[in-house]
Write an enzyme that holds these catalytic residues in place. Structure first.
Site, PDB file in Angstrom:
ATOM      1  N   ASP A  15       0.916  -1.210   0.019  1.00  0.00           N
ATOM      2  CA  ASP A  15       0.048  -0.075   0.070  1.00  0.00           C
ATOM      3  C   ASP A  15       1.081   1.043  -0.042  1.00  0.00           C
ATOM      4  OD1 ASP A  15      -2.500   1.733   0.515  1.00  0.00           O
ATOM      5  OD2 ASP A  15      -1.737   1.719   2.561  1.00  0.00           O
ATOM      6  N   ASP A  17      -0.193   5.099   0.946  1.00  0.00           N
ATOM      7  CA  ASP A  17      -0.448   6.118   2.029  1.00  0.00           C
ATOM      8  C   ASP A  17      -0.479   5.572   3.196  1.00  0.00           C
ATOM      9  OD1 ASP A  17      -0.940   8.491   0.358  1.00  0.00           O
ATOM     10  OD2 ASP A  17      -2.603   7.520  -0.376  1.00  0.00           O
TER      11      ASP A  17
END
Length: 226
Positions: A15, A17
């Site tokens: 991922d 953020d």
């Protein structure tokens, strides 16, 4: 943390953020503005925004709102977030972690679109993985596992051979639904039952093994290398 846990995988799915890029300041600014426009409590909104595409968050918060309005707001907010990189920095340990992944099978799997992921990875000074699954790549937002399954397929590995790095409830649920183990990054992740959890990437060391496996050592006092 002194004990070390070692997980092995053939590929890593990351991922963006709050996992490798700290964009919390921008996310908070943009979503507080949107919450004020909708007459919603901003603190409550910020509890559910992480991990999903914006339109999916809006649909969860305002289930009776027409989807075309959510999609329009999503486009507007993506443009705002892409142009606002003030305070975007790497998560502690991310530069060394990404350097250790050079030449190893890994992919970015993010709910951001291509321009936003370009802007944030650049602002954080992190290299963009050769394989990237973005909002444009999928038909369903996390917690649907589509993004992680596509990342695994593009890298050429079975889901069970992949290890996910995530921070949010939606992302951790997506990784588990894809049949993958999940390393939770940050304090928020601890509440959502990842396979293991660490405060940041300074607690993760990557080792490339001669048999093609990637050993991920979690915890201990060492830095990242391998």
């Amino acid at each position: 943390m002194t004990a070390t846990t070692t997980l092995t995988a053939r590929a890593l799915l990351l991922d963006m953020d709050s996992t490798i890029v700290n964009s919390e300041a921008v996310v908070e600014r943009c979503w507080r503005r949107w919450a004020a426009e909708q007459g919603l409590d901003a603190d409550e909104v910020l509890q559910v925004v992480h991990g999903r595409q914006g339109w999916a968050t809006m649909a969860a918060l305002l289930p009776d709102r027409p989807m075309e309005l959510n999609l329009a707001d999503n486009r507007r907010m993506l443009a705002q977030e892409t142009s606002d990189t003030d305070g975007v920095v790497p998560v502690p340990g991310a530069p060394a972690f990404m350097a250790a992944l050079a030449g190893l099978p890994h992919a970015l799997v993010t709910s951001a679109d291509i321009p936003l992921s370009d802007a944030r990875m650049s602002a954080a000074g992190l290299p963009m993985p050769a394989v990237r699954i973005t909002a444009e790549s999928v038909s369903a937002s996390k917690p649907d596992p589509e993004g992680f399954l596509k990342g695994a397929a593009e890298l050429g590995f079975a889901p069970e051979d992949c290890l996910v790095f995530e921070d949010s409830e939606a992302g951790i649920e997506a990784g588990r639904a894809a049949g993958m183990r999940v390393v939770g990054i940050g304090e928020r992740a601890a509440a959502f039952a990842p396979t293991v959890q660490v405060p940041d990437l300074t607690q993760v060391r990557v080792e490339a093994r001669p048999d093609g496996m990637i050993a991920v050592h979690i915890g201990g006092t060492g830095g990242i290398g391998g």
